[in-house]
Enzyme design. Sequence first.
Site, PDB file in Angstrom:
ATOM      1  N   HIS A 254      -3.266 -83.510 -91.410  1.00 28.25           N
ATOM      2  CA  HIS A 254      -3.663 -84.289 -90.668  1.00 28.25           C
ATOM      3  C   HIS A 254      -5.067 -85.388 -91.831  1.00 28.25           C
ATOM      4  CE1 HIS A 254      -7.989 -82.435 -91.869  1.00 28.25           C
ATOM      5  NE2 HIS A 254      -6.896 -81.388 -91.433  1.00 28.25           N
ATOM      6  N   CYS A 267      -5.168 -75.670 -92.371  1.00 23.48           N
ATOM      7  CA  CYS A 267      -5.140 -77.558 -92.865  1.00 23.48           C
ATOM      8  C   CYS A 267      -4.085 -77.787 -94.296  1.00 23.48           C
ATOM      9  CB  CYS A 267      -5.344 -78.191 -91.364  1.00 23.48           C
ATOM     10  SG  CYS A 267      -5.116 -76.969 -89.807  1.00 23.48           S
TER      11      CYS A 267
END
Length: 290
Positions: A254, A267
């Site tokens: 992301h 992440c």
Amino acid sequence: MPHRKTWTTVGVAAVVVAAAAIAVPALTGATGGEAVPATTHRPTATASTAPAVPAVDAAALAALPEARYSAVVGGLLPVDRTVSSAEVFRLRADAPLFGDDRQHPVARFAATDFLGQPTTVVGLRHEGAWELVLTPARQALPSTAGGHAAAQTAAWVPAASLEQQATPTSHVVISTADQTVSIVSSTGQVSRSFPAGVGTSDTPTPTGVTGYLEQRYVDPSQGTGDHPIQLTSLHSSADDEPYGGSDGGLIGLHWNAAASGAVSHGCVRLSADGVAAIDALPLGTLVTVE
């Protein structure tokens, strides 16, 4: 990014993936299960050598736990290795998932995912009436598995329940050492590469494993602006909930302004250009973390 989540089915699904995230209660189960067999996708075993698919009636299927992103299903097969090739399917209807014995179903693969969209299924190997597929659920939590749990799982599904889709021609390679995300062609050529922020030593991004692009959505409330969050099927292998809450420890790619260094809870952070490049890839694209 803020750690909170509200579900919708119109692209704003507040799944927390700033650092391995989707904040919903996790299901729990046993932690047994053998490691998945070799994962090179190839036609193997004829119907005479593979076991027959047992009948599972509608009531029994509905009673099985759903192998969704937040579930922990002990009967799934842990995967702690990389995968070089695969095929992409959709489910014709909800289908049972089986472990090694292929006699007793351990979970249910829903035909639609958490956004109400057709579930993307990635198949590793075909055997007679069976397909070995990756699943979006966990097999065990790190806290119950000596501090390390498989970041990816697999299971056997009746091949008749699958409808084949186009196979992606590229895959994603995340290098935690180089802190890069690369798009690699089927011939091994790197077409694009981007700097990336990866997990810290306390909340590392899992390595030595392959998952797939499971879903994507836009959720500005998570601090990712209007850049789609690219959710993978991988989970943290070192922490039940690296970002707190009850989000299943999922790993996503992301946007974040700090898109370099060991900076995340697991992440992978990318620039706007990096997110756009991953967003252009089809769901089911393999994602290998090195």
